[in-house]
Design a protein around this motif. Sequence first.
Motif, PDB file in Angstrom:
ATOM      1  N   GLY A 199       6.653 -14.493   4.969  1.00  0.00           N
ATOM      2  CA  GLY A 199       7.780 -13.596   5.191  1.00  0.00           C
ATOM      3  C   GLY A 199       7.559 -12.774   6.453  1.00  0.00           C
ATOM      4  O   GLY A 199       6.454 -12.296   6.697  1.00  0.00           O
ATOM      5  N   ILE A 200       8.596 -12.623   7.266  1.00  0.00           N
ATOM      6  CA  ILE A 200       8.481 -11.892   8.533  1.00  0.00           C
ATOM      7  C   ILE A 200       9.531 -10.797   8.604  1.00  0.00           C
ATOM      8  O   ILE A 200      10.726 -11.049   8.412  1.00  0.00           O
ATOM      9  CB  ILE A 200       8.627 -12.832   9.744  1.00  0.00           C
ATOM     10  CG1 ILE A 200       7.527 -13.900   9.733  1.00  0.00           C
ATOM     11  CG2 ILE A 200       8.599 -12.041  11.052  1.00  0.00           C
ATOM     12  CD1 ILE A 200       7.657 -14.919  10.847  1.00  0.00           C
ATOM     13  N   ILE A 201       9.082  -9.577   8.882  1.00  0.00           N
ATOM     14  CA  ILE A 201       9.972  -8.439   9.082  1.00  0.00           C
ATOM     15  C   ILE A 201       9.754  -7.916  10.490  1.00  0.00           C
ATOM     16  O   ILE A 201       8.620  -7.667  10.901  1.00  0.00           O
ATOM     17  CB  ILE A 201       9.688  -7.305   8.073  1.00  0.00           C
ATOM     18  CG1 ILE A 201       9.871  -7.800   6.634  1.00  0.00           C
ATOM     19  CG2 ILE A 201      10.597  -6.108   8.335  1.00  0.00           C
ATOM     20  CD1 ILE A 201       9.500  -6.764   5.577  1.00  0.00           C
ATOM     21  N   MET A 202      10.844  -7.754  11.253  1.00  0.00           N
ATOM     22  CA  MET A 202      10.753  -7.216  12.602  1.00  0.00           C
ATOM     23  C   MET A 202      10.991  -5.707  12.570  1.00  0.00           C
ATOM     24  O   MET A 202      11.862  -5.222  11.838  1.00  0.00           O
ATOM     25  CB  MET A 202      11.800  -7.857  13.516  1.00  0.00           C
ATOM     26  CG  MET A 202      11.744  -9.371  13.617  1.00  0.00           C
ATOM     27  SD  MET A 202      10.213 -10.040  14.306  1.00  0.00           S
ATOM     28  CE  MET A 202      10.257  -9.376  15.964  1.00  0.00           C
ATOM     29  N   LEU A 203      10.218  -4.990  13.385  1.00  0.00           N
ATOM     30  CA  LEU A 203      10.455  -3.566  13.608  1.00  0.00           C
ATOM     31  C   LEU A 203      11.246  -3.428  14.896  1.00  0.00           C
ATOM     32  O   LEU A 203      10.767  -3.803  15.967  1.00  0.00           O
ATOM     33  CB  LEU A 203       9.131  -2.809  13.730  1.00  0.00           C
ATOM     34  CG  LEU A 203       8.320  -2.610  12.452  1.00  0.00           C
ATOM     35  CD1 LEU A 203       7.008  -1.904  12.774  1.00  0.00           C
ATOM     36  CD2 LEU A 203       9.099  -1.801  11.431  1.00  0.00           C
ATOM     37  N   THR A 204      12.470  -2.918  14.820  1.00  0.00           N
ATOM     38  CA  THR A 204      13.335  -2.851  15.988  1.00  0.00           C
ATOM     39  C   THR A 204      13.740  -1.411  16.276  1.00  0.00           C
ATOM     40  O   THR A 204      13.781  -0.572  15.371  1.00  0.00           O
ATOM     41  CB  THR A 204      14.614  -3.694  15.788  1.00  0.00           C
ATOM     42  OG1 THR A 204      15.407  -3.103  14.756  1.00  0.00           O
ATOM     43  CG2 THR A 204      14.283  -5.117  15.391  1.00  0.00           C
TER      44      THR A 204
ATOM     45  N   GLU B  86      20.716  -3.190  19.224  1.00  0.00           N
ATOM     46  CA  GLU B  86      21.372  -4.039  18.237  1.00  0.00           C
ATOM     47  C   GLU B  86      21.004  -5.508  18.413  1.00  0.00           C
ATOM     48  O   GLU B  86      20.817  -6.237  17.435  1.00  0.00           O
ATOM     49  CB  GLU B  86      22.888  -3.871  18.352  1.00  0.00           C
ATOM     50  CG  GLU B  86      23.684  -4.499  17.209  1.00  0.00           C
ATOM     51  CD  GLU B  86      23.485  -3.776  15.881  1.00  0.00           C
ATOM     52  OE1 GLU B  86      23.768  -4.388  14.840  1.00  0.00           O
ATOM     53  OE2 GLU B  86      23.056  -2.610  15.896  1.00  0.00           O
ATOM     54  N   MET B  87      20.877  -5.960  19.667  1.00  0.00           N
ATOM     55  CA  MET B  87      20.568  -7.368  19.907  1.00  0.00           C
ATOM     56  C   MET B  87      19.168  -7.738  19.424  1.00  0.00           C
ATOM     57  O   MET B  87      18.901  -8.894  19.123  1.00  0.00           O
ATOM     58  CB  MET B  87      20.707  -7.701  21.398  1.00  0.00           C
ATOM     59  CG  MET B  87      22.141  -7.966  21.820  1.00  0.00           C
ATOM     60  SD  MET B  87      22.961  -9.218  20.788  1.00  0.00           S
ATOM     61  CE  MET B  87      21.940 -10.646  21.122  1.00  0.00           C
ATOM     62  N   ASP B  88      18.258  -6.752  19.361  1.00  0.00           N
ATOM     63  CA  ASP B  88      16.922  -7.041  18.846  1.00  0.00           C
ATOM     64  C   ASP B  88      16.983  -7.567  17.425  1.00  0.00           C
ATOM     65  O   ASP B  88      16.209  -8.444  17.032  1.00  0.00           O
ATOM     66  CB  ASP B  88      16.047  -5.783  18.880  1.00  0.00           C
ATOM     67  CG  ASP B  88      15.504  -5.491  20.274  1.00  0.00           C
ATOM     68  OD1 ASP B  88      15.764  -6.307  21.184  1.00  0.00           O
ATOM     69  OD2 ASP B  88      14.844  -4.450  20.442  1.00  0.00           O
TER      70      ASP B  88
END
Length: 229
Positions: free
Chosen positions: A76-81, A86-88
């Motif tokens: 599982g992968i969660i991005m911190l943006t 918004e595009m991230d």
Amino acid sequence: MKKVLVLEDEASIRSFVVINLRRSGYEPIEAETGEQALELLRQNPDTRVALLDVMLPDIDGFEVCRRIRASDSRIGIIMLTAKSQEMDKVTGLMTGADDYVTKPFSPTELTARIDALYRRTGAPAESAAAFEIVRGPFRLNTRNRTLEKNGQRVKLTQIEYSIMKLFMDNPGKALSREDILNSVWGRDYYGELKIVDVNIRRLRIKIEDNPTIPTYITTVWGFGYKWGA
């Protein structure tokens, strides 16, 4: 222990995340560069969730996500943006992330997202009595959580697998975005509905003959999506 990779180059944010993960029963694996994170994952193949910051001093979080996905579809992968970028969010999801959390975030929200993703990546196999679903050219094996199209394996993330299973369990039924979100991400999911649309777009690229004119996952305008195979 339940291992979670924490890739964040800002030491203060990383230590904040690590402290809260330990309190919640996780074993954080800390990295401050993308290359370090990839090496730590090779050394810890039992890691089930990765938390990736976008802005890094060497390669960015999107590239780290791509490289992880090239060799591992189950993690599982969660991005911190950043909240303003918004595009991230869209870019992260299209490169293979399962979810995103915007900065600043609360420890409760982050832990809830990790908990939910950890449960999904460790979902038990289905019973042997009904371990295959066949719809049109697709064969979904629920025992080993794999998909084939015309006998060829289609590599799916765990989120994509869950979406495919939901559609193939409900052929011809219009499913609202809320239905999909609740079923796949859970009713306690904190995020936005757009995560459904981006994952559908990513899934269409993998399964449709022509993703711009989808025939398997069709859009029900103003409502959601329907499985047409």
